[in-house]
Write a protein that holds these residues in place. Structure first.
Motif, PDB file in Angstrom:
ATOM      1  N   CYS A 194     -17.591  11.034  56.074  1.00 49.89           N
ATOM      2  CA  CYS A 194     -18.953  11.201  55.846  1.00 49.89           C
ATOM      3  C   CYS A 194     -19.683  11.973  56.921  1.00 49.89           C
ATOM      4  N   CYS A 199     -21.499   6.451  56.358  1.00 45.47           N
ATOM      5  CA  CYS A 199     -20.941   6.233  55.105  1.00 45.47           C
ATOM      6  C   CYS A 199     -21.974   6.323  54.176  1.00 45.47           C
ATOM      7  N   GLU A 200     -21.590   7.707  53.239  1.00 48.72           N
ATOM      8  CA  GLU A 200     -22.361   7.659  51.868  1.00 48.72           C
ATOM      9  C   GLU A 200     -21.460   7.384  50.802  1.00 48.72           C
ATOM     10  N   ASN A 201     -20.335   6.923  51.077  1.00 50.63           N
ATOM     11  CA  ASN A 201     -19.297   7.205  50.121  1.00 50.63           C
ATOM     12  C   ASN A 201     -18.640   5.921  49.575  1.00 50.63           C
ATOM     13  N   CYS A 209     -18.666   5.179  58.878  1.00 49.84           N
ATOM     14  CA  CYS A 209     -17.796   5.407  57.679  1.00 49.84           C
ATOM     15  C   CYS A 209     -16.274   4.992  58.216  1.00 49.84           C
ATOM     16  N   PRO A 210     -15.597   4.336  57.121  1.00 54.30           N
ATOM     17  CA  PRO A 210     -14.367   3.869  57.401  1.00 54.30           C
ATOM     18  C   PRO A 210     -13.358   4.977  57.046  1.00 54.30           C
ATOM     19  N   HIS A 212     -12.069   8.359  54.615  1.00 52.47           N
ATOM     20  CA  HIS A 212     -11.784   8.505  53.154  1.00 52.47           C
ATOM     21  C   HIS A 212     -10.561   9.493  53.114  1.00 52.47           C
TER      22      HIS A 212
HETATM   23 ZN   LIG Z   1     -17.693   7.446  54.317  1.00 58.51          ZN
END
Ligand SMILES: [Zn+2]
Ligand SMILES: [Zn+2]
Length: 412
Positions: A194, A199-201, A209-210, A212
């Motif tokens: 992200c 994280c926006e996902n 953010c982990p 993606h």
């Molecule tokens: Zn993310």
């Protein structure tokens, strides 16, 4: 129909090189009169040199051959073995065909120039079970010979053992090793983060953010020759994908893929980020629990303080005391009214006292249950503020909602 043969005088002949061995040219054995003394290295039956319609050299068993594992080999199988051998030779390694080992026979055995390393390349075009392939892989590895299984079909064992699927050009020629493309079994890790790694996902939850990313196919596909050279040079290696967060295109939870080191590092980066995200979420959960506990404690305090506070206001203001709901305009304290005029506030939250709220509290009585609370409120409101401390017993848990003191009359 093998690519190698035993010559009574010249030893092992290899149809994929020129001369075939010990100074024996192809012409000396192909359609030679008298016929060359050739036998199968597998079954010992007589062989004769043959040329395929497309010009590929090989050896065929003489009539009435016994059951021999080399008899059933198809043209496609022979072509693939030839391609593998020439790819190995192009990479500067030695290639021997149809080599017997301890309990196994390699289609093509690659040996490093210094003779210290060996690796088998197997043309596996026929159907075979995953279990059988695993067993054969283990047997070869026990001899210090890692193996790569090569097929030209979609097979369920791609990813279950070190394997690749190739796609042949429509017009395969004799020297077509580089024309074949590797279409499966190789993989690259496609990173995705992200923006600014916030994280926006992940369900829209804010936080680190982990990652993606995922293991995807190599696009465009590499040639067979490039892959063989990369593997022999140690640049391309097998990697067992870590199951869980790094999703793959292969329909297996933890497939074995051929890849390079930077992609393994990229996967590691995502796994680490996932760990950081889990820690963050755990911390946020603990924070939320602390917050809820603080709210519950405040509610219990307010409930315990209500009876004595109502009694004091009733006595001083000489009227019916209305207990209203805690609200932001009272810094989440419980306001007490007499004749629609605010008289006091029970346990307002210090951090919620704005300049506006402070103005509203002026002249009112504030009720608290602890000395700590009293001092904090005094600091926030100034020495003019009247603060009354009741040493009430505060229950661990507030009463369930619904039991409220709407009317002063119900207090006593
Ligand atoms: Zn993310
Ligand atoms: Zn044979």
């Amino acid at each position: 129909m093998p690519l190698t043969a035993q010559h009574a005088a010249a030893g092992v002949l290899d149809a994929t090189v020129d001369p075939l061995g010990e100074g024996t040219p192809w012409e000396a054995i192909h359609r030679a009169r008298p016929r060359a003394p050739l036998t199968c290295r597998e079954c010992g039956h007589g062989l004769h040199a043959k040329l395929s319609p497309k010009g590929l050299r090989f050896f065929a068993h003489d009539r009435a051959a016994p059951t021999c594992s080399l008899v059933g080999e198809t043209m496609a199988h022979r072509l693939l073995k030839l391609q593998l051998a020439s790819a190995i030779r192009d990479a500067g390694w030695y290639a021997e065909l149809e080599v017997a080992g301890e309990g196994w026979r390699a289609d093509v055995l690659a040996t490093s120039p210094d003779g210290t390393r060996r690796m088998a390349w197997e043309a596996q075009l026929a159907q075979i079970t995953v279990d059988e392939l695993r067993e054969r892989t283990a047997r070869m590895e026990a001899s210090g010979v890692p193996v790569c299984w090569v097929t030209d079909h979609d097979r369920p064992w791609i990813g279950a053992v070190p394997a690749i699927q190739i796609s042949q050009p429509t017009e395969p020629s004799q020297a077509a090793a580089t024309d074949a493309e590797v279409v499966d079994g190789t993989s690259v890790f496609r990173e995705r983060w992200c923006p600014r790694r916030r994280c926006e996902n992940d369900g829209g939850a804010p936080g680190p953010c982990p990652g993606h990313g995922w293991w995807g196919p190599v696009v465009p596909a590499v040639g067979l020759g490039v892959l063989v050279a990369g593997v022999l040079a140690g640049m391309v290696r097998t990697h067992q994908v870590v199951p869980g967060r790094s999703v793959t295109f292969l329909p297996l939870p933890a497939p074995i893929v051929w890849t390079t080191r930077p992609h393994v590092i990229a996967e590691r980066g995502q796994l680490d980020a996932g760990e950081r995200r889990r820690e963050y979420d755990e911390l946020a959960d603990a924070e939320r629990e602390r917050h809820l506990a603080a709210i519950a404690a405040k509610l219990a305090r307010q409930q315990a303080l209500t009876p004595p506070a109502v009694e004091l206001v009733r006595r001083e203001a000489r009227g019916y005391v209305g207990v209203r709901d805690a609200a932001p305009e009272w810094a989440m304290g419980v306001p007490l009214f007499v004749h629609d005029m605010p008289q006091g506030v029970i346990s307002p939250v210090v951090s919620r006292i704005s300049a506006e709220v402070l103005e509203r509290l002026r002249g009112l009585t504030l009720f608290v249950a602890t000395e700590t609370e009293r001092r904090a409120l005094a600091r926030a409101c100034g020495s003019e503020q009247r603060i009354v401390l009741f040493e009430v017993e505060i229950p661990d848990q507030p009463r369930p909602p619904g039991v409220t003191y709407r009317r002063a009359g119900r207090v006593r």
